[in-house]
Design a protein around this motif. Structure first.
Motif, PDB file in Angstrom:
ATOM      1  N   TYR A  45       0.848  -1.192   0.000  1.00 17.05           N
ATOM      2  CA  TYR A  45       0.000   0.000   0.000  1.00 17.05           C
ATOM      3  C   TYR A  45       0.883   1.241   0.000  1.00 17.05           C
ATOM      4  O   TYR A  45       1.787   1.369   0.816  1.00 17.05           O
ATOM      5  CB  TYR A  45      -0.906   0.045   1.237  1.00 17.05           C
ATOM      6  N   ASP A 156      -5.101  -5.044   6.142  1.00 17.31           N
ATOM      7  CA  ASP A 156      -5.795  -5.488   4.929  1.00 17.31           C
ATOM      8  C   ASP A 156      -7.309  -5.309   5.035  1.00 17.31           C
ATOM      9  O   ASP A 156      -7.958  -4.937   4.059  1.00 17.31           O
ATOM     10  CB  ASP A 156      -5.455  -6.938   4.596  1.00 17.31           C
ATOM     11  N   THR A 160      -9.304  -2.928   2.498  1.00 16.02           N
ATOM     12  CA  THR A 160     -10.369  -3.534   1.696  1.00 16.02           C
ATOM     13  C   THR A 160     -11.676  -2.792   1.903  1.00 16.02           C
ATOM     14  O   THR A 160     -12.373  -2.444   0.947  1.00 16.02           O
ATOM     15  CB  THR A 160     -10.532  -5.032   2.046  1.00 16.02           C
ATOM     16  N   GLY A 163     -11.749   0.336   0.093  1.00 17.31           N
ATOM     17  CA  GLY A 163     -11.700   0.234  -1.365  1.00 17.31           C
ATOM     18  C   GLY A 163     -10.316   0.526  -1.937  1.00 17.31           C
ATOM     19  O   GLY A 163     -10.181   0.920  -3.095  1.00 17.31           O
ATOM     20  N   ARG A 165      -6.749  -0.693  -3.267  1.00 11.58           N
ATOM     21  CA  ARG A 165      -6.089  -1.904  -3.762  1.00 11.58           C
ATOM     22  C   ARG A 165      -4.607  -1.828  -3.462  1.00 11.58           C
ATOM     23  O   ARG A 165      -4.025  -0.749  -3.407  1.00 11.58           O
ATOM     24  CB  ARG A 165      -6.346  -2.103  -5.251  1.00 11.58           C
ATOM     25  N   ARG A 166      -4.029  -2.979  -3.279  1.00 10.46           N
ATOM     26  CA  ARG A 166      -2.605  -3.039  -2.988  1.00 10.46           C
ATOM     27  C   ARG A 166      -1.855  -3.553  -4.207  1.00 10.46           C
ATOM     28  O   ARG A 166      -2.439  -4.164  -5.095  1.00 10.46           O
ATOM     29  CB  ARG A 166      -2.324  -3.895  -1.759  1.00 10.46           C
ATOM     30  N   GLU A 167      -0.570  -3.301  -4.212  1.00 14.68           N
ATOM     31  CA  GLU A 167       0.293  -3.800  -5.274  1.00 14.68           C
ATOM     32  C   GLU A 167       0.775  -5.182  -4.849  1.00 14.68           C
ATOM     33  O   GLU A 167       1.600  -5.316  -3.951  1.00 14.68           O
ATOM     34  CB  GLU A 167       1.472  -2.854  -5.507  1.00 14.68           C
ATOM     35  N   THR A 168       0.240  -6.229  -5.493  1.00 15.05           N
ATOM     36  CA  THR A 168       0.553  -7.603  -5.093  1.00 15.05           C
ATOM     37  C   THR A 168       1.982  -8.008  -5.435  1.00 15.05           C
ATOM     38  O   THR A 168       2.460  -9.018  -4.929  1.00 15.05           O
ATOM     39  CB  THR A 168      -0.437  -8.586  -5.732  1.00 15.05           C
TER      40      THR A 168
END
Length: 188
Positions: A45, A156, A160, A163, A165-168
């Protein structure tokens, strides 16, 4: 929030001197904010910091927080016991205008400082008591005006519910900085 929970640090009784802060690393050293910053980074994040004073100039446009020509999707508070009443009030006003405000572990328990304490405590309690939380996944969410307040122990779950999003790619040890433009996203 500003570098570390200065209101909490100043409320610890003792005979020692207040912590001296000479820069960013000193400010975070050993704080809950440092733990959160590390976890946010590790989980992918992106984050930034803002002071209580800078928060006064933040506006909300289409659900995003705007300051200094930059947009942010959420306002994240590390767990704090005490918060300046004015900061809490501004955070709730931003939520009312459509922003998402998240608190790690719990809402603050009380206001910081002794000036006008009884009045600020009463106003703080009124704001807190006006929030009606519902459970959604691993988070507590209170709709507030056009926005929402989210509380959770897990980063997380907070993100979530917000809203975000994380960089996987961080899961395999890669790091990046993502910049969004009208033409798409760029990764560095």
């Amino acid at each position: 929030r500003d570098g570390y929970p200065v209101s909490d640090a100043g409320s610890v009784p003792g005979k020692g001197m207040l912590k001296q802060v000479y820069g960013f690393r000193d400010a975070l050293d050993g704080s809950r904010a440092q733990v959160d910053a590390g976890e946010l980074q590790q989980r992918g994040y992106a984050w930034d910091q803002i002071s209580d004073k800078q928060l006064l100039d933040v506006t909300v446009v289409k659900g995003e927080l705007q300051t200094g020509g930059v947009s942010y999707r959420t306002l994240f508070f590390s767990e704090v016991d005490f918060i300046p009443y004015e900061t809490f009030e501004v955070a709730l006003k931003l939520a009312e205008q459509g922003a998402t405000v998240v608190f790690r572990n719990s809402l603050p328990h009380d206001v910081a400082g002794l000036g006008g304490l009884a009045e600020k405590q009463q106003k703080f309690r009124t704001l807190v008591d006006g929030l009606a939380f519902e459970t959604a996944g691993g988070a507590q969410i209170a709709r507030h005006g056009s926005g929402k307040i989210v509380v959770s122990e897990r980063v997380d779950d907070l993100m979530t519910a917000a809203g975000i999003r994380r960089e996987t790619m961080y899961d395999i040890g890669l790091e990046c900085i993502r910049r969004k433009t009208d033409g798409g996203a760029y990764y560095f």
